[in-house]
Write an enzyme that holds these catalytic residues in place. Structure first.
Site, mmCIF file in Angstrom:
data_model
loop_
_atom_site.group_PDB
_atom_site.id
_atom_site.type_symbol
_atom_site.label_atom_id
_atom_site.label_comp_id
_atom_site.label_asym_id
_atom_site.label_seq_id
_atom_site.Cartn_x
_atom_site.Cartn_y
_atom_site.Cartn_z
ATOM 1 N N TYR A 136 0.862 -1.186 0.000
ATOM 2 C CA TYR A 136 0.000 0.000 0.000
ATOM 3 C C TYR A 136 0.896 1.234 0.000
ATOM 4 O O TYR A 136 1.574 1.529 0.987
ATOM 5 C CB TYR A 136 -0.892 -0.033 1.245
ATOM 6 C CG TYR A 136 -1.981 1.020 1.314
ATOM 7 C CD1 TYR A 136 -2.179 1.960 0.315
ATOM 8 C CD2 TYR A 136 -2.832 1.070 2.421
ATOM 9 C CE1 TYR A 136 -3.180 2.900 0.392
ATOM 10 C CE2 TYR A 136 -3.840 2.012 2.518
ATOM 11 C CZ TYR A 136 -4.003 2.927 1.495
ATOM 12 O OH TYR A 136 -4.993 3.866 1.582
ATOM 13 N N LYS A 164 -0.993 -1.033 -4.205
ATOM 14 C CA LYS A 164 -2.188 -0.205 -4.100
ATOM 15 C C LYS A 164 -1.708 1.227 -4.278
ATOM 16 O O LYS A 164 -1.121 1.831 -3.373
ATOM 17 C CB LYS A 164 -2.899 -0.383 -2.759
ATOM 18 C CG LYS A 164 -4.172 0.465 -2.648
ATOM 19 C CD LYS A 164 -4.846 0.287 -1.296
ATOM 20 C CE LYS A 164 -6.058 1.215 -1.160
ATOM 21 N NZ LYS A 164 -6.668 1.123 0.188
ATOM 22 N N VAL A 206 -9.026 -0.904 -5.572
ATOM 23 C CA VAL A 206 -9.357 -1.135 -4.163
ATOM 24 C C VAL A 206 -10.221 0.040 -3.746
ATOM 25 O O VAL A 206 -9.734 1.162 -3.576
ATOM 26 C CB VAL A 206 -8.099 -1.249 -3.286
ATOM 27 C CG1 VAL A 206 -8.498 -1.451 -1.824
ATOM 28 C CG2 VAL A 206 -7.226 -2.413 -3.752
#
Length: 304
Positions: A136, A164, A206
């Protein structure tokens, strides 16, 4: 270790009862709505999932509860957001033991690690689990950027497979593709630039507002994938005022209130968070109610 990093993966909210216990019944109602809408994976225990407030036992309950609903149809990822490398390794191993299909991992929390420390942290976790990993990268909120050079070092770990991408710089998608090709899959993580990111080559999304509006979110993804860009843009333009509720310090409260209006959630949050109040609440309700009045009729997006 084969994992399809593509499609819409909701970062789901955690449901609580009024007396601050897990509301697994409503949680499963929401997960079922996500699956029925055609999402491609579920991400547990992220910021929207109020991860920092959850006990270890509660995270394990959420994993098992989700697996009951999805029945192996789509992958279930657990978010790892720990203060230490040791804690992150332990959490990753627990998630694997509980049946998670993959991991989303944040940089170390609280301590602002340097580049070498951050790379070492991610690599040590990767070496201690077989699960595929999505890093992330959100320097806006977490103040640590994972650069392309850092990814270059980390990709020697075969299970570090995706990012992400939440830098909010859509040009970074092209940079990643130019440097790594398909070796590093890209999941856009910012609702308000999601369609733009998909059109620039991101593999998936996401998502946040998907928690309340799963069908609309999946429809945008499937339409753009099928080349029906104009239809995707029309839904996306309708969706934008709602999507902007995700880039806000009160995103958890905002999205949980939206879930109430679509009958797949409650407003209950865990302290120190409190439900929205006063003008702030009125403003969010106005956005939700206005959007519901003009909610689009969706095409048969599952059959594209």
């Amino acid at each position: 270790m084969k994992f399809n990093w593509e499609g819409v993966m909701p970062a789901v909210t955690t449901k609580f009862t009024k007396d601050d216990k897990l509301d697994l019944k409503m949680f499963q109602t929401n997960i079922k709505a996500q699956v029925d809408a055609g999402v491609h994976g579920i991400v547990l225990g992220g910021t929207l999932g109020e991860a920092s407030t959850l006990l270890e036992s509660e995270k394990r309950q959420l994993t098992k509860s989700t697996l009951e609903v999805v029945e192996g149809k789509i992958p279930v990822l657990m978010n790892i957001a720990e203060q230490s490398t040791k804690g992150a390794i332990y959490a990753a191993q627990q998630a694997q033991q509980d049946g998670a299909s993959g991991l989303m991992i944040l940089p170390p929390m609280r301590y602002k690690s340097g580049d070498r420390e951050t790379v070492t942290y991610f690599k040590e976790v990767a070496k201690n689990t077989d699960l595929p990993i999505m890093i992330y990268n959100n320097p806006v909120d977490y103040k640590i950027e994972v650069t392309l050079d850092m990814f270059d070092e980390m990709l020697e770990c075969k299970n570090i497979q995706a990012v992400k991408e939440s830098t909010r710089d859509t040009t970074n998608i092209t940079r990643i593709i130019n440097k790594f090709g398909t070796r590093l899959k890209i999941m856009t993580g910012v609702d308000t630039i999601a369609l733009e990111s998909l059109l620039m080559g991101a593999d998936g999304w996401v998502a946040g507002l998907v928690c309340a509006f799963p069908a609309e979110t999946v429809a945008i993804y499937e339409l753009q994938k099928a080349g029906r860009i104009k239809e995707a843009i029309e839904i996306y333009r309708w969706f934008l005022p709602l999507l902007e509720l995700d880039i806000n310090p009160k995103l958890v409260q905002n999205i949980k209130l939206a879930e109430v209006y679509t009958n797949i959630g409650t407003e209950n949050v865990r302290a120190p968070r409190l439900p929205l109040f006063g003008d702030e609440r009125k403003n969010v309700i106005q956005i939700i109610e206005s959007s519901l009045k003009t909610r689009p009729t969706l095409p048969a997006y599952k059959n594209l």
